[in-house]
Design an enzyme around this catalytic site. Sequence first.
Site, PDB file in Angstrom:
ATOM      1  N   LYS A   1      -2.960   6.008  -4.110  1.00  0.00           N
ATOM      2  CA  LYS A   1      -4.033   6.943  -3.770  1.00  0.00           C
ATOM      3  C   LYS A   1      -3.783   8.306  -4.417  1.00  0.00           C
ATOM      4  O   LYS A   1      -2.631   8.684  -4.646  1.00  0.00           O
ATOM      5  CB  LYS A   1      -4.120   7.126  -2.245  1.00  0.00           C
ATOM      6  CG  LYS A   1      -4.057   5.837  -1.451  1.00  0.00           C
ATOM      7  CD  LYS A   1      -4.004   6.089   0.048  1.00  0.00           C
ATOM      8  CE  LYS A   1      -3.695   4.832   0.809  1.00  0.00           C
ATOM      9  NZ  LYS A   1      -2.269   4.469   0.754  1.00  0.00           N
TER      10      LYS A   1
ATOM     11  N   HIS B   1      -7.562   9.654  -1.362  1.00  0.00           N
ATOM     12  CA  HIS B   1      -6.826   9.670  -0.095  1.00  0.00           C
ATOM     13  C   HIS B   1      -7.609  10.383   1.006  1.00  0.00           C
ATOM     14  O   HIS B   1      -7.650   9.927   2.152  1.00  0.00           O
ATOM     15  CB  HIS B   1      -5.458  10.342  -0.307  1.00  0.00           C
ATOM     16  CG  HIS B   1      -4.403   9.860   0.635  1.00  0.00           C
ATOM     17  ND1 HIS B   1      -3.059   9.812   0.298  1.00  0.00           N
ATOM     18  CD2 HIS B   1      -4.474   9.403   1.900  1.00  0.00           C
ATOM     19  CE1 HIS B   1      -2.368   9.348   1.334  1.00  0.00           C
ATOM     20  NE2 HIS B   1      -3.215   9.101   2.315  1.00  0.00           N
TER      21      HIS B   1
ATOM     22  N   ASP C   1       0.842  -1.197   0.000  1.00  0.00           N
ATOM     23  CA  ASP C   1       0.000   0.000   0.000  1.00  0.00           C
ATOM     24  C   ASP C   1       0.876   1.245   0.000  1.00  0.00           C
ATOM     25  O   ASP C   1       1.604   1.512   0.947  1.00  0.00           O
ATOM     26  CB  ASP C   1      -0.896  -0.002   1.239  1.00  0.00           C
ATOM     27  CG  ASP C   1      -1.783   1.238   1.311  1.00  0.00           C
ATOM     28  OD1 ASP C   1      -2.957   1.145   0.899  1.00  0.00           O
ATOM     29  OD2 ASP C   1      -1.312   2.292   1.776  1.00  0.00           O
TER      30      ASP C   1
ATOM     31  N   TYR D   1       3.143   9.783  -0.462  1.00  0.00           N
ATOM     32  CA  TYR D   1       4.289   9.157   0.220  1.00  0.00           C
ATOM     33  C   TYR D   1       5.600   9.391  -0.529  1.00  0.00           C
ATOM     34  O   TYR D   1       6.676   9.182   0.028  1.00  0.00           O
ATOM     35  CB  TYR D   1       4.080   7.648   0.375  1.00  0.00           C
ATOM     36  CG  TYR D   1       2.842   7.238   1.114  1.00  0.00           C
ATOM     37  CD1 TYR D   1       2.063   8.152   1.827  1.00  0.00           C
ATOM     38  CD2 TYR D   1       2.431   5.905   1.114  1.00  0.00           C
ATOM     39  CE1 TYR D   1       0.915   7.747   2.495  1.00  0.00           C
ATOM     40  CE2 TYR D   1       1.290   5.492   1.794  1.00  0.00           C
ATOM     41  CZ  TYR D   1       0.533   6.425   2.470  1.00  0.00           C
ATOM     42  OH  TYR D   1      -0.608   6.007   3.130  1.00  0.00           O
TER      43      TYR D   1
END
Length: 283
Positions: free
Chosen positions: A80, A113, A50, A55
């Site tokens: 996301k 998200h 994930d 990120y």
Amino acid sequence: MQISDINGKVRLRNGVEMPYLGLGVYKAKDGAEVINSVGHALEHGYRLIDTASFYENEAGVGEAIKNSGIPRKEIFVTTKIWIDDQGEESTREAFETSLYKLDMDYVDLYLIHWPVPGKFLDTWQIIQELYEEGKARAIGVSNCLIHHLESIKQFGGVEPMVLQNEFHPRLVQQEILEYCENNNILYQAWSPLMRGEILTNPVIKDLAKRYSKSPAQIVIRWDLQKGVASIPKSVHKERIIENSKVFDFDLRAEEIALIDSLENDTRTGAHPDHFMEHFQKKP
């Protein structure tokens, strides 16, 4: 959810099978750190990774998957769309950027998200199109409450297959779990270990001692027995392996209820109704 072993999966509403245990890579640095952590996870049986555009490690995730030698179709990849990229005009471009960084032709799960007010339904429309085009095998949302899900239902079209929320013994939100069960939405936990805070709780430590397990293993097992898929994050090989060793014991019903009773509405992240203020405060 029928729990068997680390190879176990749950069938989503559209028939896609998704592993109920995976590796989260939030705050794992792109490059060697995320490549190594994903590599360790895949080597030891994990088949769900994930990530998210926010990120900033999608490239490393993609490289680690390619390096593993495991066929792409055997690995479930989630990413996301971030707050700044939402809206009818920019969603598709953001998705294509994620695919480019991952170096993949499709993702297995694409999530909103956070539900940006005034934008998340337009975003959902484009995500539905990506799903219909086969570029995302499943679609869903993250950090949503029941009223967000109801808005999507009223919007029409394909409904979310997965809801990924903050979930741990201090934030159970049983009413959302029941809503998802009644509406055939898989609930998935981010921050299942409460960023480590829950691991020192006396109840969790006592259960860990009783079962000769780590506190983290107790919490992850609790997730699964409540029908919640889990993506504990770690960049340490030993912990990644440890977090997967949760299939040789069962918590009793009264022990699950005891862990449930730790709920006190504590969040480590933003509230789904107030996240815009939270992120706007960030430098």
